[in-house]
Design an enzyme around this catalytic site. Structure first.
Site, PDB file in Angstrom:
ATOM      1  N   CYS A   8      22.277   5.984  84.576  1.00  0.00           N
ATOM      2  CA  CYS A   8      22.732   7.321  84.957  1.00  0.00           C
ATOM      3  C   CYS A   8      21.491   8.135  85.325  1.00  0.00           C
ATOM      4  O   CYS A   8      20.486   7.569  85.731  1.00  0.00           O
ATOM      5  CB  CYS A   8      23.582   7.977  83.875  1.00  0.00           C
ATOM      6  SG  CYS A   8      22.691   8.440  82.370  1.00  0.00           S
ATOM      7  N   THR A   9      21.541   9.440  85.160  1.00  0.00           N
ATOM      8  CA  THR A   9      20.416  10.283  85.558  1.00  0.00           C
ATOM      9  C   THR A   9      19.371  10.403  84.448  1.00  0.00           C
ATOM     10  O   THR A   9      18.224  10.005  84.624  1.00  0.00           O
ATOM     11  CB  THR A   9      20.913  11.692  85.967  1.00  0.00           C
ATOM     12  OG1 THR A   9      21.904  11.551  86.981  1.00  0.00           O
ATOM     13  CG2 THR A   9      19.757  12.537  86.496  1.00  0.00           C
ATOM     14  N   GLY A  10      19.756  10.946  83.298  1.00  0.00           N
ATOM     15  CA  GLY A  10      18.788  11.235  82.243  1.00  0.00           C
ATOM     16  C   GLY A  10      18.759  10.253  81.093  1.00  0.00           C
ATOM     17  O   GLY A  10      17.894  10.341  80.224  1.00  0.00           O
ATOM     18  N   ASN A  11      19.724   9.334  81.050  1.00  0.00           N
ATOM     19  CA  ASN A  11      19.815   8.316  79.998  1.00  0.00           C
ATOM     20  C   ASN A  11      19.969   8.927  78.604  1.00  0.00           C
ATOM     21  O   ASN A  11      19.514   8.371  77.610  1.00  0.00           O
ATOM     22  CB  ASN A  11      18.616   7.370  80.057  1.00  0.00           C
ATOM     23  CG  ASN A  11      18.756   6.128  79.186  1.00  0.00           C
ATOM     24  OD1 ASN A  11      17.792   5.692  78.583  1.00  0.00           O
ATOM     25  ND2 ASN A  11      19.936   5.551  79.114  1.00  0.00           N
ATOM     26  N   THR A  12      20.620  10.085  78.527  1.00  0.00           N
ATOM     27  CA  THR A  12      20.888  10.692  77.224  1.00  0.00           C
ATOM     28  C   THR A  12      22.381  10.881  76.975  1.00  0.00           C
ATOM     29  O   THR A  12      22.770  11.255  75.873  1.00  0.00           O
ATOM     30  CB  THR A  12      20.194  12.065  77.074  1.00  0.00           C
ATOM     31  OG1 THR A  12      20.662  12.943  78.097  1.00  0.00           O
ATOM     32  CG2 THR A  12      18.676  11.920  77.141  1.00  0.00           C
ATOM     33  N   CYS A  13      23.213  10.623  77.986  1.00  0.00           N
ATOM     34  CA  CYS A  13      24.659  10.827  77.840  1.00  0.00           C
ATOM     35  C   CYS A  13      25.428   9.567  78.247  1.00  0.00           C
ATOM     36  O   CYS A  13      25.690   8.709  77.424  1.00  0.00           O
ATOM     37  CB  CYS A  13      25.145  12.007  78.682  1.00  0.00           C
ATOM     38  SG  CYS A  13      24.350  13.587  78.346  1.00  0.00           S
ATOM     39  N   ARG A  14      25.744   9.463  79.531  1.00  0.00           N
ATOM     40  CA  ARG A  14      26.640   8.408  80.012  1.00  0.00           C
ATOM     41  C   ARG A  14      26.118   6.995  79.812  1.00  0.00           C
ATOM     42  O   ARG A  14      26.800   6.151  79.221  1.00  0.00           O
ATOM     43  CB  ARG A  14      26.959   8.631  81.501  1.00  0.00           C
ATOM     44  CG  ARG A  14      27.767   9.874  81.760  1.00  0.00           C
ATOM     45  CD  ARG A  14      27.888  10.158  83.239  1.00  0.00           C
ATOM     46  NE  ARG A  14      26.599  10.637  83.756  1.00  0.00           N
ATOM     47  CZ  ARG A  14      26.367  10.992  85.003  1.00  0.00           C
ATOM     48  NH1 ARG A  14      27.339  10.897  85.904  1.00  0.00           N
ATOM     49  NH2 ARG A  14      25.189  11.433  85.391  1.00  0.00           N
ATOM     50  N   ASP A 123      29.579  13.635  84.811  1.00  0.00           N
ATOM     51  CA  ASP A 123      28.456  13.930  83.921  1.00  0.00           C
ATOM     52  C   ASP A 123      28.858  15.001  82.901  1.00  0.00           C
ATOM     53  O   ASP A 123      29.179  16.123  83.280  1.00  0.00           O
ATOM     54  CB  ASP A 123      27.273  14.419  84.751  1.00  0.00           C
ATOM     55  CG  ASP A 123      25.986  14.524  83.959  1.00  0.00           C
ATOM     56  OD1 ASP A 123      26.005  14.331  82.725  1.00  0.00           O
ATOM     57  OD2 ASP A 123      24.953  14.804  84.597  1.00  0.00           O
TER      58      ASP A 123
END
Length: 156
Positions: A8-14, A123
């Site tokens: 994903c984008t930040g690798n802290t959620c999805r 997101d």
């Protein structure tokens, strides 16, 4: 051992939730020794924890995400992966622009698991716990289909 990379984008959620849930499902199905799973972000800062709501959302499934540490996408991660599953079509295109050699092993999660369905995983970043749980459930549905696909094909 085959390696699956969630992105994903930040690798802290999805992607962090997808990684944790996929490991859990593979273990539950007795396939944990056949697959390794990791996650990364296209714009991640290395070493960030998973978001509080991502941790809470998967904790409600009995999955511990507290030890997660974000990681940025690299050529090493791309080459190690047998399958790269992105959360959005734009993530997929970004990977293919940066690493054209990954063509053939990069798909959106829903495209791969849901046999060509072309929709993104929204997101939840900055949202409340309900938004994270909705995202978690969306990912979980695709992961269950992915597990079934693996069991039917015997591979990814």
């Amino acid at each position: 051992m085959k390696h699956i990379l969630f992105l994903c984008t930040g690798n802290t959620c999805r992607s962090s939730m997808a990684e944790a849930m996929m490991k859990h499902l593979l273990d539950k199905e007795g396939l944990g020794s056949e697959y390794s799973v990791s996650s990364a972000g296209t714009s991640a800062l290395d070493g960030m924890p998973a978001s509080h709501n991502a941790i809470e959302a998967v904790a409600q499934m009995g999955i511990d995400l507290t030890a997660h540490s974000s990681s940025t996408l690299s050529s090493e991660k791309v080459s190690k992966a047998d399958l790269i599953l992105t959360m959005t079509a734009s993530h997929k295109q970004q990977v293919l622009r940066m690493y054209p050699e990954a063509a053939g092993k990069v798909f959106t999660l829903k495209e791969y698991a849901d046999e060509g369905r072309h929709s993104d995983v929204c997101d939840p970043f900055g949202g409340d716990l309900d938004i994270y749980m909705s995202c978690r459930d969306d990912i979980a549905g695709s992961l269950k289909q992915l597990i079934e696909k693996i069991k039917q094909k015997g591979d990814i």
